[in-house]
Design a protein around this motif. Structure first.
Motif, PDB file in Angstrom:
ATOM      1  N   LEU A  22       0.846  -0.711   0.355  1.00 15.31           N
ATOM      2  CA  LEU A  22       0.048  -0.038   0.036  1.00 15.31           C
ATOM      3  C   LEU A  22       0.885   1.453  -0.048  1.00 15.31           C
ATOM      4  O   LEU A  22       1.468   1.046   0.319  1.00 15.31           O
ATOM      5  CB  LEU A  22      -1.095   0.067   1.608  1.00 15.31           C
ATOM      6  N   TYR A  37       1.407   7.649   4.525  1.00 17.83           N
ATOM      7  CA  TYR A  37      -0.303   7.423   4.008  1.00 17.83           C
ATOM      8  C   TYR A  37      -0.686   6.671   4.842  1.00 17.83           C
ATOM      9  O   TYR A  37      -0.274   5.141   4.945  1.00 17.83           O
ATOM     10  CB  TYR A  37      -0.087   7.248   2.307  1.00 17.83           C
ATOM     11  N   SER A  39      -3.907   4.093   5.685  1.00 13.91           N
ATOM     12  CA  SER A  39      -4.927   3.476   4.180  1.00 13.91           C
ATOM     13  C   SER A  39      -5.744   3.045   5.649  1.00 13.91           C
ATOM     14  O   SER A  39      -5.263   2.715   6.579  1.00 13.91           O
ATOM     15  CB  SER A  39      -3.860   1.897   4.576  1.00 13.91           C
ATOM     16  N   TYR A  40      -6.973   3.417   4.897  1.00 14.86           N
ATOM     17  CA  TYR A  40      -8.117   3.223   5.642  1.00 14.86           C
ATOM     18  C   TYR A  40      -9.365   1.863   5.508  1.00 14.86           C
ATOM     19  O   TYR A  40      -9.587   1.842   3.893  1.00 14.86           O
ATOM     20  CB  TYR A  40      -8.957   4.386   5.549  1.00 14.86           C
ATOM     21  N   VAL A  51      -9.745  -0.452  -0.395  1.00  7.55           N
ATOM     22  CA  VAL A  51      -8.806   0.484   0.848  1.00  7.55           C
ATOM     23  C   VAL A  51      -8.927   1.761   0.718  1.00  7.55           C
ATOM     24  O   VAL A  51      -8.623   2.312  -1.040  1.00  7.55           O
ATOM     25  CB  VAL A  51      -7.716   0.660   0.652  1.00  7.55           C
ATOM     26  N   SER A  53      -7.130   5.523   0.928  1.00  6.83           N
ATOM     27  CA  SER A  53      -5.454   6.062   1.615  1.00  6.83           C
ATOM     28  C   SER A  53      -5.613   7.429   1.586  1.00  6.83           C
ATOM     29  O   SER A  53      -6.790   8.014   1.009  1.00  6.83           O
ATOM     30  CB  SER A  53      -4.493   5.382   0.446  1.00  6.83           C
ATOM     31  N   ASP A  55      -3.547   8.747   0.898  1.00 11.36           N
ATOM     32  CA  ASP A  55      -2.690   9.664  -0.709  1.00 11.36           C
ATOM     33  C   ASP A  55      -2.798   9.869  -1.950  1.00 11.36           C
ATOM     34  O   ASP A  55      -3.829  11.004  -3.077  1.00 11.36           O
ATOM     35  CB  ASP A  55      -1.529   8.236  -1.242  1.00 11.36           C
ATOM     36  N   ARG A  59      -9.395   2.295  -3.581  1.00  8.98           N
ATOM     37  CA  ARG A  59      -8.270   1.507  -4.885  1.00  8.98           C
ATOM     38  C   ARG A  59      -9.554  -0.024  -4.173  1.00  8.98           C
ATOM     39  O   ARG A  59      -9.867  -0.545  -2.945  1.00  8.98           O
ATOM     40  CB  ARG A  59      -7.095   1.185  -3.522  1.00  8.98           C
ATOM     41  N   ARG A  81     -12.600   5.352   7.092  1.00  7.33           N
ATOM     42  CA  ARG A  81     -11.976   3.469   5.485  1.00  7.33           C
ATOM     43  C   ARG A  81     -13.564   4.071   5.189  1.00  7.33           C
ATOM     44  O   ARG A  81     -14.086   4.600   5.323  1.00  7.33           O
ATOM     45  CB  ARG A  81     -12.800   2.544   6.805  1.00  7.33           C
TER      46      ARG A  81
END
Length: 102
Positions: A22, A37, A39-40, A51, A53, A55, A59, A81
């Motif tokens: 990730l 970054y 991630s959720y 997911v 992110s 950033d 995704r 999330r």
């Protein structure tokens, strides 16, 4: 170093089935690597692992083989999330907005 990955494990024995990297550090220069970054997720919906992110991307991965099947640009980095209701993904961003994606 620490791996930043989405990992699938075997439910019966905890063994690793696959992993996919990730987004990592916010700065590529090794001397400035202080933040990553966030991630959720993942959130499983529609046969995909979603997911969000920091950033700025949402995704989607195929849970059977880890393939990235979609990446949707967000107007800012994610800060929650993805919550998926009725085919719509809702994600809060780090700018304080709620994004709805079909």
């Amino acid at each position: 170093g620490d791996a930043i990955e989405l990992v699938r494990v075997n439910a019966s024995n905890g063994g690793r089935i696959w992993g996919v990297p990730l987004p990592g550090y916010t700065k590529s220069n090794p001397r400035r690597r202080k933040a990553i970054y966030p991630s959720y997720g993942p959130t499983l919906a529609g046969g995909r692992l979603w997911v969000a992110s920091g950033d700025g991307y949402l995704r989607a991965f195929d849970p059977s083989n880890r393939a990235l099947v979609n990446a949707v640009a967000l107007p800012a980095g994610a800060s929650s999330r993805p919550v998926i209701v009725g085919g719509v993904a809702y994600i809060a961003t780090d700018r304080g907005t709620l994004v709805a994606l079909r």
